[in-house]
Design a protein around this motif. Structure first.
Motif, PDB file in Angstrom:
ATOM      1  N   ALA A  76       0.883  -1.172   0.027  1.00 17.21           N
ATOM      2  CA  ALA A  76      -0.035  -0.111   0.070  1.00 17.21           C
ATOM      3  C   ALA A  76       0.750   1.205   0.046  1.00 17.21           C
ATOM      4  CB  ALA A  76      -0.970   0.051   1.392  1.00 17.21           C
ATOM      5  N   VAL A  77       1.060   1.800  -1.235  1.00 17.38           N
ATOM      6  CA  VAL A  77       1.998   2.979  -1.435  1.00 17.38           C
ATOM      7  C   VAL A  77       1.112   4.004  -2.191  1.00 17.38           C
ATOM      8  CG1 VAL A  77       4.072   3.641  -2.239  1.00 17.38           C
ATOM      9  CG2 VAL A  77       4.043   1.351  -1.234  1.00 17.38           C
ATOM     10  N   PRO A  78       0.673   4.854  -1.469  1.00 23.17           N
ATOM     11  CA  PRO A  78      -0.439   5.592  -2.112  1.00 23.17           C
ATOM     12  C   PRO A  78       0.297   6.338  -3.536  1.00 23.17           C
ATOM     13  CG  PRO A  78      -0.226   6.131   0.035  1.00 23.17           C
ATOM     14  CD  PRO A  78       0.556   5.049  -0.209  1.00 23.17           C
ATOM     15  N   GLY A  79      -0.552   6.236  -4.288  1.00 19.31           N
ATOM     16  CA  GLY A  79      -0.017   6.931  -5.885  1.00 19.31           C
ATOM     17  C   GLY A  79       0.743   5.861  -6.635  1.00 19.31           C
ATOM     18  N   GLU A  80       1.296   4.896  -6.080  1.00 22.45           N
ATOM     19  CA  GLU A  80       2.217   3.932  -6.730  1.00 22.45           C
ATOM     20  C   GLU A  80       1.625   2.556  -6.542  1.00 22.45           C
ATOM     21  OE1 GLU A  80       6.389   3.979  -5.014  1.00 22.45           O
ATOM     22  OE2 GLU A  80       6.352   6.003  -4.705  1.00 22.45           O
ATOM     23  N   ARG A  81       1.385   1.703  -5.829  1.00 26.89           N
ATOM     24  CA  ARG A  81       0.862   0.470  -5.866  1.00 26.89           C
ATOM     25  C   ARG A  81       0.116  -0.051  -4.687  1.00 26.89           C
ATOM     26  NH1 ARG A  81       6.045   0.319  -4.988  1.00 26.89           N
ATOM     27  NH2 ARG A  81       6.849  -0.752  -2.825  1.00 26.89           N
ATOM     28  N   PHE A  82      -0.934  -0.835  -4.958  1.00 25.97           N
ATOM     29  CA  PHE A  82      -1.709  -1.392  -3.877  1.00 25.97           C
ATOM     30  C   PHE A  82      -1.981  -2.788  -4.191  1.00 25.97           C
ATOM     31  CE2 PHE A  82      -5.824  -2.547  -1.623  1.00 25.97           C
ATOM     32  CZ  PHE A  82      -5.430  -1.691  -0.526  1.00 25.97           C
ATOM     33  N   ALA A  83      -1.673  -3.758  -3.371  1.00 26.84           N
ATOM     34  CA  ALA A  83      -1.835  -5.231  -3.610  1.00 26.84           C
ATOM     35  C   ALA A  83      -2.344  -6.090  -2.468  1.00 26.84           C
ATOM     36  CB  ALA A  83      -0.652  -5.861  -4.080  1.00 26.84           C
ATOM     37  N   TRP A  84      -3.085  -6.900  -2.781  1.00 26.88           N
ATOM     38  CA  TRP A  84      -3.563  -7.710  -1.535  1.00 26.88           C
ATOM     39  C   TRP A  84      -3.407  -9.132  -1.809  1.00 26.88           C
ATOM     40  CZ3 TRP A  84      -6.870  -4.880  -5.010  1.00 26.88           C
ATOM     41  CH2 TRP A  84      -7.558  -5.740  -5.652  1.00 26.88           C
ATOM     42  N   GLN A  85      -3.609 -10.011  -0.967  1.00 26.36           N
ATOM     43  CA  GLN A  85      -3.368 -11.510  -1.233  1.00 26.36           C
ATOM     44  C   GLN A  85      -4.417 -12.282  -0.541  1.00 26.36           C
ATOM     45  OE1 GLN A  85       0.198 -13.429   0.932  1.00 26.36           O
ATOM     46  NE2 GLN A  85       0.482 -14.960  -0.762  1.00 26.36           N
ATOM     47  N   ALA A  86      -4.990 -13.049  -1.302  1.00 26.87           N
ATOM     48  CA  ALA A  86      -6.328 -13.676  -1.041  1.00 26.87           C
ATOM     49  C   ALA A  86      -5.920 -15.115  -0.589  1.00 26.87           C
ATOM     50  CB  ALA A  86      -7.240 -13.768  -2.220  1.00 26.87           C
ATOM     51  N   ARG A  87      -6.906 -15.709   0.429  1.00 28.38           N
ATOM     52  CA  ARG A  87      -6.768 -17.024   0.829  1.00 28.38           C
ATOM     53  C   ARG A  87      -8.234 -17.173   1.273  1.00 28.38           C
ATOM     54  NH1 ARG A  87      -1.601 -18.655   1.199  1.00 28.38           N
ATOM     55  NH2 ARG A  87      -0.174 -17.334   1.511  1.00 28.38           N
ATOM     56  N   PRO A  88      -8.405 -18.613   1.276  1.00 32.89           N
ATOM     57  CA  PRO A  88      -9.902 -18.971   1.491  1.00 32.89           C
ATOM     58  C   PRO A  88     -10.171 -18.432   2.995  1.00 32.89           C
ATOM     59  CG  PRO A  88      -8.857 -20.826   0.594  1.00 32.89           C
ATOM     60  CD  PRO A  88      -8.140 -19.955   0.739  1.00 32.89           C
ATOM     61  N   HIS A  89     -11.458 -18.106   3.521  1.00 31.44           N
ATOM     62  CA  HIS A  89     -12.076 -17.513   4.649  1.00 31.44           C
ATOM     63  C   HIS A  89     -11.878 -18.701   5.550  1.00 31.44           C
ATOM     64  CE1 HIS A  89     -15.152 -16.153   7.320  1.00 31.44           C
ATOM     65  NE2 HIS A  89     -14.684 -14.802   7.275  1.00 31.44           N
ATOM     66  N   LYS A  90     -11.858 -17.982   6.807  1.00 31.76           N
ATOM     67  CA  LYS A  90     -11.741 -19.319   7.866  1.00 31.76           C
ATOM     68  C   LYS A  90     -12.815 -20.078   8.236  1.00 31.76           C
ATOM     69  CE  LYS A  90     -14.110 -15.828  11.127  1.00 31.76           C
ATOM     70  NZ  LYS A  90     -13.819 -15.095  12.228  1.00 31.76           N
TER      71      LYS A  90
END
Length: 157
Positions: A76-90
């Protein structure tokens, strides 16, 4: 670029801060999802938008069946990049370590009144990446639709 990463990009006639705010708000992901699989965001760890590194959110999904994923913001770098890693919910505990780990990344290169936006689907941490990679073509098409929707949402504001 790694053999496990697929990317598409598009120049969008909107300022980077407007695009970043949209992508950094999981409650808005359904608005620009090009796959048609997002139902709704729930259980978001922070009321502050855009989210920050370490924050997480869950998403009800429907892609050939209903399920839920929980994603952790990994960049999460404003104005540069945003990323998330997804995994199955609990609630999907039996699948938790069999699949998941995909990273969805948005990178931004502002240029005056426009922004080059690159969306990537990173399977490098996906345990079953050899199997999942068969979905590359549909993923690229969905990412193109997502960028088109991001443009429609941010260029008109």
């Amino acid at each position: 670029m790694s053999r496990w990463v697929e990317s598409v990009e598009r120049r969008i006639a909107a300022p980077v801060d407007r695009i970043y705010a949209l992508v950094g708000d999981p409650a808005r992901h359904k608005d620009f999802d090009g796959s048609g699989s997002l139902v709704k965001a729930f259980d978001i760890s922070s009321p502050v938008r855009p989210l920050s590194r370490g924050d997480w959110f869950s998403m009800d999904m429907d892609l050939r069946g209903k399920y839920a994923m929980t994603s952790t913001v990994v960049e999460a770098v404003p104005g540069e990049r945003f990323a998330w890693q997804a995994r199955p919910h609990k609630d999907c505990a039996k699948w938790r370590f069999m699949f998941g780990g995909r990273i969805w990344r948005y990178e931004f290169e502002p240029d005056g009144d426009t922004t080059l936006v690159r969306e990537s689907w990173d399977l490098s941490e996906e345990p079953l990446r050899g199997f999942v990679v068969l979905g590359r073509r549909p993923a690229r098409e969905a990412m193109r639709r997502s960028l088109d929707r991001i443009a429609a949402l941010t260029e008109s504001e």
